[in-house]
Design a protein around this motif. Structure first.
Motif, PDB file in Angstrom:
ATOM      1  N   GLU A  12       9.812  -6.992  -4.892  1.00  0.00           N
ATOM      2  CA  GLU A  12       8.927  -7.989  -5.502  1.00  0.00           C
ATOM      3  C   GLU A  12       7.557  -7.930  -4.818  1.00  0.00           C
ATOM      4  OE1 GLU A  12       8.036 -10.213  -7.611  1.00  0.00           O
ATOM      5  OE2 GLU A  12       6.685 -11.426  -6.420  1.00  0.00           O
ATOM      6  N   SER A  13       6.509  -7.716  -5.632  1.00  0.00           N
ATOM      7  CA  SER A  13       5.148  -7.625  -5.070  1.00  0.00           C
ATOM      8  C   SER A  13       4.121  -8.168  -6.062  1.00  0.00           C
ATOM      9  CB  SER A  13       4.811  -6.168  -4.721  1.00  0.00           C
ATOM     10  OG  SER A  13       4.722  -5.380  -5.911  1.00  0.00           O
ATOM     11  N   ASP A  17       3.169 -11.890  -1.384  1.00  0.00           N
ATOM     12  CA  ASP A  17       4.339 -11.683  -0.528  1.00  0.00           C
ATOM     13  C   ASP A  17       5.010 -10.364  -0.884  1.00  0.00           C
ATOM     14  OD1 ASP A  17       3.961 -14.096   0.753  1.00  0.00           O
ATOM     15  OD2 ASP A  17       5.320 -15.197  -0.565  1.00  0.00           O
ATOM     16  N   THR A  18       5.293  -9.547   0.128  1.00  0.00           N
ATOM     17  CA  THR A  18       6.026  -8.300  -0.079  1.00  0.00           C
ATOM     18  C   THR A  18       7.487  -8.580   0.230  1.00  0.00           C
ATOM     19  OG1 THR A  18       4.089  -7.158   0.828  1.00  0.00           O
ATOM     20  CG2 THR A  18       6.067  -5.841   0.434  1.00  0.00           C
ATOM     21  N   SER A  51      -3.335  -6.432  -2.008  1.00  0.00           N
ATOM     22  CA  SER A  51      -2.905  -5.060  -2.315  1.00  0.00           C
ATOM     23  C   SER A  51      -2.778  -4.228  -1.046  1.00  0.00           C
ATOM     24  CB  SER A  51      -3.897  -4.392  -3.266  1.00  0.00           C
ATOM     25  OG  SER A  51      -4.043  -5.134  -4.450  1.00  0.00           O
ATOM     26  N   HIS A  54       0.286  -5.218   0.940  1.00  0.00           N
ATOM     27  CA  HIS A  54       1.517  -4.699   0.327  1.00  0.00           C
ATOM     28  C   HIS A  54       1.749  -3.248   0.740  1.00  0.00           C
ATOM     29  CE1 HIS A  54       2.787  -8.021  -2.124  1.00  0.00           C
ATOM     30  NE2 HIS A  54       1.650  -8.091  -2.780  1.00  0.00           N
ATOM     31  N   ASN A  57       3.113  -3.231   4.192  1.00  0.00           N
ATOM     32  CA  ASN A  57       4.390  -3.921   4.404  1.00  0.00           C
ATOM     33  C   ASN A  57       5.589  -3.330   3.683  1.00  0.00           C
ATOM     34  OD1 ASN A  57       3.112  -5.834   6.024  1.00  0.00           O
ATOM     35  ND2 ASN A  57       2.788  -7.286   4.349  1.00  0.00           N
ATOM     36  N   ILE A  58       5.359  -2.631   2.578  1.00  0.00           N
ATOM     37  CA  ILE A  58       6.485  -2.321   1.694  1.00  0.00           C
ATOM     38  C   ILE A  58       7.542  -1.418   2.334  1.00  0.00           C
ATOM     39  CG2 ILE A  58       5.381  -0.361   0.486  1.00  0.00           C
ATOM     40  CD1 ILE A  58       6.709  -1.706  -2.102  1.00  0.00           C
ATOM     41  N   SER A  90      -1.424  -5.698  -6.701  1.00  0.00           N
ATOM     42  CA  SER A  90      -0.171  -5.957  -5.992  1.00  0.00           C
ATOM     43  C   SER A  90       1.007  -5.339  -6.738  1.00  0.00           C
ATOM     44  CB  SER A  90       0.042  -7.466  -5.842  1.00  0.00           C
ATOM     45  OG  SER A  90      -0.961  -8.045  -5.037  1.00  0.00           O
ATOM     46  N   GLY A  94       4.185  -2.126  -5.690  1.00  0.00           N
ATOM     47  CA  GLY A  94       5.630  -2.208  -5.857  1.00  0.00           C
ATOM     48  C   GLY A  94       6.152  -1.257  -6.913  1.00  0.00           C
TER      49      GLY A  94
END
Length: 340
Positions: A12-13, A17-18, A51, A54, A57-58, A90, A94
Protein backbone atom coordinates in the motif's frame (compact mmCIF):
# COMPACT_ATOMS: atom_id res chain seq x y z
CA UNK A 1 -6.52 -33.59 0.86
CA UNK A 2 -5.96 -30.23 2.50
CA UNK A 3 -5.64 -27.19 0.27
CA UNK A 4 -2.19 -25.54 0.43
CA UNK A 5 -2.25 -22.06 2.01
CA UNK A 6 -2.31 -18.93 -0.11
CA UNK A 7 0.34 -16.39 0.83
CA UNK A 8 -0.33 -12.83 -0.37
CA UNK A 9 2.24 -10.05 -0.21
CA UNK A 10 0.30 -6.78 -0.14
CA UNK A 11 1.71 -3.31 -0.80
CA UNK A 12 0.00 0.00 0.00
CA UNK A 13 1.49 3.34 -1.11
CA UNK A 14 -1.46 5.56 -1.97
CA UNK A 15 -0.49 8.57 0.14
CA UNK A 16 2.27 9.14 2.70
CA UNK A 17 2.56 5.76 4.44
CA UNK A 18 4.57 2.89 2.95
CA UNK A 19 3.01 -0.38 4.05
CA UNK A 20 3.48 -4.10 3.41
CA UNK A 21 1.63 -7.10 4.80
CA UNK A 22 1.68 -10.86 4.49
CA UNK A 23 -1.59 -12.78 4.62
CA UNK A 24 -1.97 -16.53 4.91
CA UNK A 25 -5.42 -16.96 3.40
CA UNK A 26 -7.56 -14.45 5.35
CA UNK A 27 -5.25 -14.25 8.37
CA UNK A 28 -2.69 -11.44 8.76
CA UNK A 29 0.82 -12.71 9.58
CA UNK A 30 2.46 -9.29 9.45
CA UNK A 31 1.33 -5.73 8.84
CA UNK A 32 4.18 -3.21 8.66
CA UNK A 33 3.81 0.55 8.16
CA UNK A 34 6.57 3.16 7.71
CA UNK A 35 5.09 6.57 8.50
CA UNK A 36 6.40 9.82 7.04
CA UNK A 37 6.63 12.59 9.64
CA UNK A 38 8.23 15.20 7.40
CA UNK A 39 4.81 16.41 6.19
CA UNK A 40 3.99 17.73 9.68
CA UNK A 41 6.36 20.64 8.99
CA UNK A 42 4.23 21.70 6.02
CA UNK A 43 0.74 21.22 7.50
CA UNK A 44 -0.19 18.61 4.91
CA UNK A 45 1.18 15.94 2.58
CA UNK A 46 3.75 17.16 0.04
CA UNK A 47 3.41 14.75 -2.93
CA UNK A 48 7.02 14.97 -4.13
CA UNK A 49 8.42 14.30 -0.66
CA UNK A 50 5.98 11.41 -0.22
CA UNK A 51 7.15 9.78 -3.46
CA UNK A 52 10.81 10.01 -2.46
CA UNK A 53 10.12 8.56 0.97
CA UNK A 54 8.23 5.62 -0.59
CA UNK A 55 11.29 4.87 -2.74
CA UNK A 56 13.47 4.78 0.38
CA UNK A 57 11.03 2.75 2.48
CA UNK A 58 9.48 0.15 0.22
CA UNK A 59 12.31 -2.42 0.13
CA UNK A 60 12.96 -2.37 3.91
CA UNK A 61 9.22 -2.49 4.69
CA UNK A 62 8.63 -5.53 2.45
CA UNK A 63 11.71 -7.21 3.91
CA UNK A 64 10.48 -6.68 7.48
CA UNK A 65 6.98 -7.92 6.55
CA UNK A 66 8.42 -11.18 5.19
CA UNK A 67 10.66 -11.71 8.21
CA UNK A 68 7.85 -11.02 10.69
CA UNK A 69 5.60 -13.45 8.82
CA UNK A 70 8.31 -16.10 8.93
CA UNK A 71 8.19 -16.90 5.21
CA UNK A 72 10.45 -16.42 2.19
CA UNK A 73 9.70 -14.79 -1.16
CA UNK A 74 9.58 -18.23 -2.79
CA UNK A 75 6.50 -19.14 -0.73
CA UNK A 76 4.45 -16.18 -2.02
CA UNK A 77 1.38 -17.02 -4.11
CA UNK A 78 0.77 -13.49 -5.46
CA UNK A 79 1.58 -9.81 -5.04
CA UNK A 80 -1.33 -7.41 -4.42
CA UNK A 81 -0.90 -3.65 -4.60
CA UNK A 82 -2.89 -0.41 -4.48
CA UNK A 83 -3.60 0.74 -8.03
CA UNK A 84 -5.57 3.80 -6.86
CA UNK A 85 -7.04 6.16 -5.89
CA UNK A 86 -4.29 8.27 -4.38
CA UNK A 87 -1.30 10.49 -5.11
CA UNK A 88 0.06 9.56 -8.53
CA UNK A 89 3.74 9.67 -7.57
CA UNK A 90 3.17 7.55 -4.47
CA UNK A 91 1.08 5.01 -6.38
CA UNK A 92 3.75 4.68 -9.05
CA UNK A 93 6.34 3.53 -6.52
CA UNK A 94 4.14 0.75 -5.17
CA UNK A 95 2.87 -0.26 -8.60
CA UNK A 96 6.35 -0.46 -10.13
CA UNK A 97 7.74 -2.47 -7.23
CA UNK A 98 4.80 -4.91 -7.22
CA UNK A 99 4.99 -5.46 -10.99
CA UNK A 100 8.75 -6.07 -10.87
CA UNK A 101 8.57 -8.50 -7.96
CA UNK A 102 5.66 -10.47 -9.44
CA UNK A 103 7.52 -10.80 -12.74
CA UNK A 104 10.75 -11.80 -11.01
CA UNK A 105 9.00 -14.51 -8.95
CA UNK A 106 6.70 -15.50 -11.83
CA UNK A 107 3.58 -15.23 -9.65
CA UNK A 108 0.25 -13.46 -10.25
CA UNK A 109 -0.13 -9.70 -9.86
CA UNK A 110 -3.33 -8.34 -8.31
CA UNK A 111 -4.42 -4.68 -8.56
CA UNK A 112 -6.60 -3.39 -5.72
CA UNK A 113 -8.88 -0.38 -5.33
CA UNK A 114 -7.91 1.37 -2.09
CA UNK A 115 -11.54 2.15 -1.15
CA UNK A 116 -12.62 -1.41 -1.92
CA UNK A 117 -9.92 -2.50 0.53
CA UNK A 118 -11.28 -0.29 3.32
CA UNK A 119 -14.60 -2.11 2.97
CA UNK A 120 -13.24 -5.66 2.74
CA UNK A 121 -10.96 -5.07 5.75
CA UNK A 122 -13.94 -6.39 7.74
CA UNK A 123 -13.26 -9.84 6.27
CA UNK A 124 -9.80 -10.18 7.80
CA UNK A 125 -10.07 -13.02 10.30
CA UNK A 126 -9.48 -11.55 13.76
CA UNK A 127 -10.44 -12.96 17.13
CA UNK A 128 -13.25 -10.91 18.67
CA UNK A 129 -14.29 -9.27 15.40
CA UNK A 130 -17.39 -10.47 13.52
CA UNK A 131 -17.70 -10.26 9.73
CA UNK A 132 -20.77 -8.64 8.12
CA UNK A 133 -23.13 -10.71 6.01
CA UNK A 134 -24.15 -9.67 2.50
CA UNK A 135 -25.82 -7.35 1.77
CA UNK A 136 -24.59 -4.59 4.06
CA UNK A 137 -24.01 -0.84 3.92
CA UNK A 138 -20.45 0.46 4.15
CA UNK A 139 -19.68 3.99 5.28
CA UNK A 140 -16.19 4.78 3.96
CA UNK A 141 -14.83 7.97 5.47
CA UNK A 142 -11.33 9.32 4.91
CA UNK A 143 -9.39 12.43 4.00
CA UNK A 144 -10.35 12.09 0.35
CA UNK A 145 -13.62 10.16 0.38
CA UNK A 146 -17.03 10.06 2.02
CA UNK A 147 -19.26 7.33 0.59
CA UNK A 148 -22.16 5.08 1.45
CA UNK A 149 -21.74 1.84 -0.47
CA UNK A 150 -24.24 -0.98 -0.86
CA UNK A 151 -22.18 -4.17 -0.70
CA UNK A 152 -23.94 -7.20 -2.18
CA UNK A 153 -20.89 -9.44 -2.51
CA UNK A 154 -17.10 -9.22 -2.44
CA UNK A 155 -17.11 -7.72 -5.93
CA UNK A 156 -20.61 -6.28 -6.28
CA UNK A 157 -20.44 -2.80 -4.77
CA UNK A 158 -22.61 0.22 -5.58
CA UNK A 159 -22.01 3.76 -4.34
CA UNK A 160 -25.45 5.07 -3.30
CA UNK A 161 -24.25 8.27 -1.66
CA UNK A 162 -21.06 10.36 -1.73
CA UNK A 163 -19.73 13.81 -1.06
CA UNK A 164 -20.48 16.49 -3.63
CA UNK A 165 -17.40 18.48 -2.62
CA UNK A 166 -15.06 17.91 0.33
CA UNK A 167 -14.58 14.70 2.31
CA UNK A 168 -15.24 14.38 6.03
CA UNK A 169 -11.54 13.92 6.78
CA UNK A 170 -10.80 17.23 5.11
CA UNK A 171 -13.51 18.89 7.19
CA UNK A 172 -11.79 17.65 10.35
CA UNK A 173 -8.28 18.62 9.22
CA UNK A 174 -9.23 22.06 7.85
CA UNK A 175 -11.19 22.84 11.02
CA UNK A 176 -8.13 21.86 13.04
CA UNK A 177 -5.99 24.18 10.90
CA UNK A 178 -8.41 27.05 11.53
CA UNK A 179 -7.98 26.38 15.26
CA UNK A 180 -4.19 26.44 14.91
CA UNK A 181 -3.76 22.74 15.68
CA UNK A 182 -0.80 20.91 14.10
CA UNK A 183 -1.16 18.45 11.21
CA UNK A 184 -2.77 15.94 11.19
CA UNK A 185 -5.48 17.77 13.12
CA UNK A 186 -8.40 15.35 12.92
CA UNK A 187 -7.15 13.07 15.73
CA UNK A 188 -6.45 16.14 17.90
CA UNK A 189 -10.05 17.36 17.49
CA UNK A 190 -11.21 13.91 18.56
CA UNK A 191 -8.93 14.01 21.61
CA UNK A 192 -9.98 17.51 22.70
CA UNK A 193 -13.66 16.79 22.02
CA UNK A 194 -13.68 14.25 24.87
CA UNK A 195 -13.17 17.13 27.33
CA UNK A 196 -15.70 19.53 25.80
CA UNK A 197 -19.43 20.24 25.64
CA UNK A 198 -20.75 19.18 22.18
CA UNK A 199 -23.85 21.37 22.55
CA UNK A 200 -21.98 24.58 23.43
CA UNK A 201 -21.68 25.96 19.89
CA UNK A 202 -24.45 24.83 17.52
CA UNK A 203 -23.55 24.59 13.82
CA UNK A 204 -26.03 24.22 10.97
CA UNK A 205 -26.30 21.01 8.98
CA UNK A 206 -25.98 21.48 5.19
CA UNK A 207 -29.10 20.78 3.15
CA UNK A 208 -28.20 18.11 0.58
CA UNK A 209 -30.82 15.96 -1.12
CA UNK A 210 -30.78 12.17 -1.01
CA UNK A 211 -27.84 10.24 0.36
CA UNK A 212 -25.10 12.64 -0.77
CA UNK A 213 -22.93 14.70 1.58
CA UNK A 214 -21.44 18.18 1.54
CA UNK A 215 -18.79 19.51 3.92
CA UNK A 216 -17.55 22.62 2.08
CA UNK A 217 -20.22 24.89 3.57
CA UNK A 218 -19.58 23.54 7.06
CA UNK A 219 -15.87 24.39 6.78
CA UNK A 220 -16.78 27.95 5.75
CA UNK A 221 -19.30 28.19 8.58
CA UNK A 222 -16.66 27.16 11.12
CA UNK A 223 -14.13 29.63 9.65
CA UNK A 224 -16.56 32.59 9.90
CA UNK A 225 -17.59 31.51 13.41
CA UNK A 226 -13.96 31.53 14.60
CA UNK A 227 -13.13 34.82 12.86
CA UNK A 228 -16.18 36.56 14.35
CA UNK A 229 -15.49 35.38 17.90
CA UNK A 230 -11.76 36.05 17.70
CA UNK A 231 -12.46 39.62 16.62
CA UNK A 232 -14.42 40.09 19.84
CA UNK A 233 -12.01 38.05 21.99
CA UNK A 234 -8.47 37.30 20.73
CA UNK A 235 -8.23 34.45 23.28
CA UNK A 236 -11.52 32.84 22.20
CA UNK A 237 -9.94 29.67 20.76
CA UNK A 238 -7.65 29.01 23.70
CA UNK A 239 -10.40 29.65 26.25
CA UNK A 240 -12.95 27.42 24.46
CA UNK A 241 -10.85 24.91 22.51
CA UNK A 242 -12.39 21.73 23.97
CA UNK A 243 -15.97 22.96 23.50
CA UNK A 244 -15.26 24.11 19.93
CA UNK A 245 -13.78 20.70 19.03
CA UNK A 246 -16.66 18.85 20.68
CA UNK A 247 -19.18 20.99 18.80
CA UNK A 248 -17.42 20.45 15.45
CA UNK A 249 -17.24 16.70 16.01
CA UNK A 250 -20.89 16.62 17.08
CA UNK A 251 -22.19 18.27 13.89
CA UNK A 252 -20.04 16.04 11.66
CA UNK A 253 -21.35 12.92 13.39
CA UNK A 254 -24.92 14.25 13.05
CA UNK A 255 -24.42 14.71 9.30
CA UNK A 256 -23.06 11.18 8.88
CA UNK A 257 -25.81 9.60 11.00
CA UNK A 258 -28.59 11.50 9.23
CA UNK A 259 -27.51 10.01 5.89
CA UNK A 260 -26.96 6.54 7.33
CA UNK A 261 -30.48 6.50 8.80
CA UNK A 262 -31.87 7.53 5.41
CA UNK A 263 -29.79 4.82 3.67
CA UNK A 264 -31.16 2.16 6.03
CA UNK A 265 -34.72 3.38 5.46
CA UNK A 266 -34.20 3.47 1.67
CA UNK A 267 -32.54 0.07 1.26
CA UNK A 268 -34.01 -1.87 4.17
CA UNK A 269 -30.47 -3.00 5.07
CA UNK A 270 -29.59 -2.51 8.73
CA UNK A 271 -26.06 -3.96 8.75
CA UNK A 272 -23.58 -1.06 8.84
CA UNK A 273 -19.80 -1.36 8.47
CA UNK A 274 -17.42 1.59 8.64
CA UNK A 275 -13.97 1.96 7.16
CA UNK A 276 -11.35 4.54 6.23
CA UNK A 277 -9.05 6.71 8.31
CA UNK A 278 -11.82 8.78 9.89
CA UNK A 279 -13.45 5.60 11.23
CA UNK A 280 -10.69 5.71 13.86
CA UNK A 281 -12.54 8.68 15.40
CA UNK A 282 -13.76 7.62 18.86
CA UNK A 283 -16.93 9.71 18.67
CA UNK A 284 -18.02 8.12 15.40
CA UNK A 285 -17.18 4.63 16.66
CA UNK A 286 -19.16 5.11 19.89
CA UNK A 287 -22.15 6.56 18.02
CA UNK A 288 -22.26 3.47 15.81
CA UNK A 289 -21.98 1.18 18.82
CA UNK A 290 -24.93 3.04 20.40
CA UNK A 291 -26.91 2.71 17.14
CA UNK A 292 -27.19 -1.04 17.70
CA UNK A 293 -29.54 -0.59 20.64
CA UNK A 294 -30.95 2.77 19.58
CA UNK A 295 -31.98 1.83 16.02
CA UNK A 296 -31.71 -1.95 16.01
CA UNK A 297 -28.76 -1.91 13.61
CA UNK A 298 -25.95 -4.43 13.52
CA UNK A 299 -22.75 -2.43 13.28
CA UNK A 300 -19.22 -3.52 12.39
CA UNK A 301 -16.17 -1.52 13.41
CA UNK A 302 -12.77 -2.75 12.19
CA UNK A 303 -9.72 -3.32 14.32
CA UNK A 304 -8.02 0.04 14.84
CA UNK A 305 -4.90 -0.85 12.81
CA UNK A 306 -7.08 -1.64 9.76
CA UNK A 307 -8.77 1.80 9.71
CA UNK A 308 -5.89 4.02 8.63
CA UNK A 309 -3.95 3.22 5.45
CA UNK A 310 -2.40 -0.23 5.79
CA UNK A 311 -1.45 -3.15 3.58
CA UNK A 312 -3.46 -5.85 5.38
CA UNK A 313 -6.67 -4.50 3.83
CA UNK A 314 -5.02 -4.61 0.40
CA UNK A 315 -4.08 -8.20 1.12
CA UNK A 316 -7.61 -9.34 1.97
CA UNK A 317 -8.88 -8.03 -1.37
CA UNK A 318 -5.91 -9.73 -3.02
CA UNK A 319 -6.83 -13.01 -1.33
CA UNK A 320 -10.44 -12.94 -2.55
CA UNK A 321 -9.36 -11.90 -6.05
CA UNK A 322 -6.85 -14.76 -6.04
CA UNK A 323 -9.60 -17.26 -5.20
CA UNK A 324 -11.50 -16.15 -8.32
CA UNK A 325 -8.33 -15.82 -10.43
CA UNK A 326 -8.97 -12.11 -10.97
CA UNK A 327 -5.36 -11.42 -11.87
CA UNK A 328 -3.86 -8.29 -13.41
CA UNK A 329 -1.72 -7.96 -16.53
CA UNK A 330 1.78 -6.54 -16.06
CA UNK A 331 0.99 -3.55 -18.29
CA UNK A 332 -1.33 -2.21 -15.56
CA UNK A 333 -0.90 1.47 -14.68
CA UNK A 334 -1.51 3.37 -11.47
CA UNK A 335 -4.58 5.63 -11.41
CA UNK A 336 -5.10 8.69 -9.23
CA UNK A 337 -8.86 8.23 -9.70
CA UNK A 338 -10.46 4.82 -10.03
CA UNK A 339 -13.94 3.30 -9.90
CA UNK A 340 -14.99 0.12 -8.09
Amino acid sequence: MSTPPIYILAIESSCDDTAAAILKDNVVLSNVVARQHIHEEYGGVVPELASRAHQQNIVPVVDVALKKAGITRDQLSAVAFTQGPGLMGSLLVGTSFAKSLAMALNIPLIAVNHMHAHILAHFIKEEGFAMPEFPFLALTISGGHTQIVKVSSFFDLEIIGETTDDAVGEAFDKSAKILGLPYPGGPLIDQLAKEGNPMRFPFTRPKVDGLDFSFSGLKTQILYFIQKNQAANPNFIEENKADICASIQHIIIEILMEKLKLAVATTGINQIAIGGGVSANSGIRQTLVDAQSKYGWKTFIPKFEYTTDNAAMIGIVGYHRYLEERFTATDVVAKARIEF
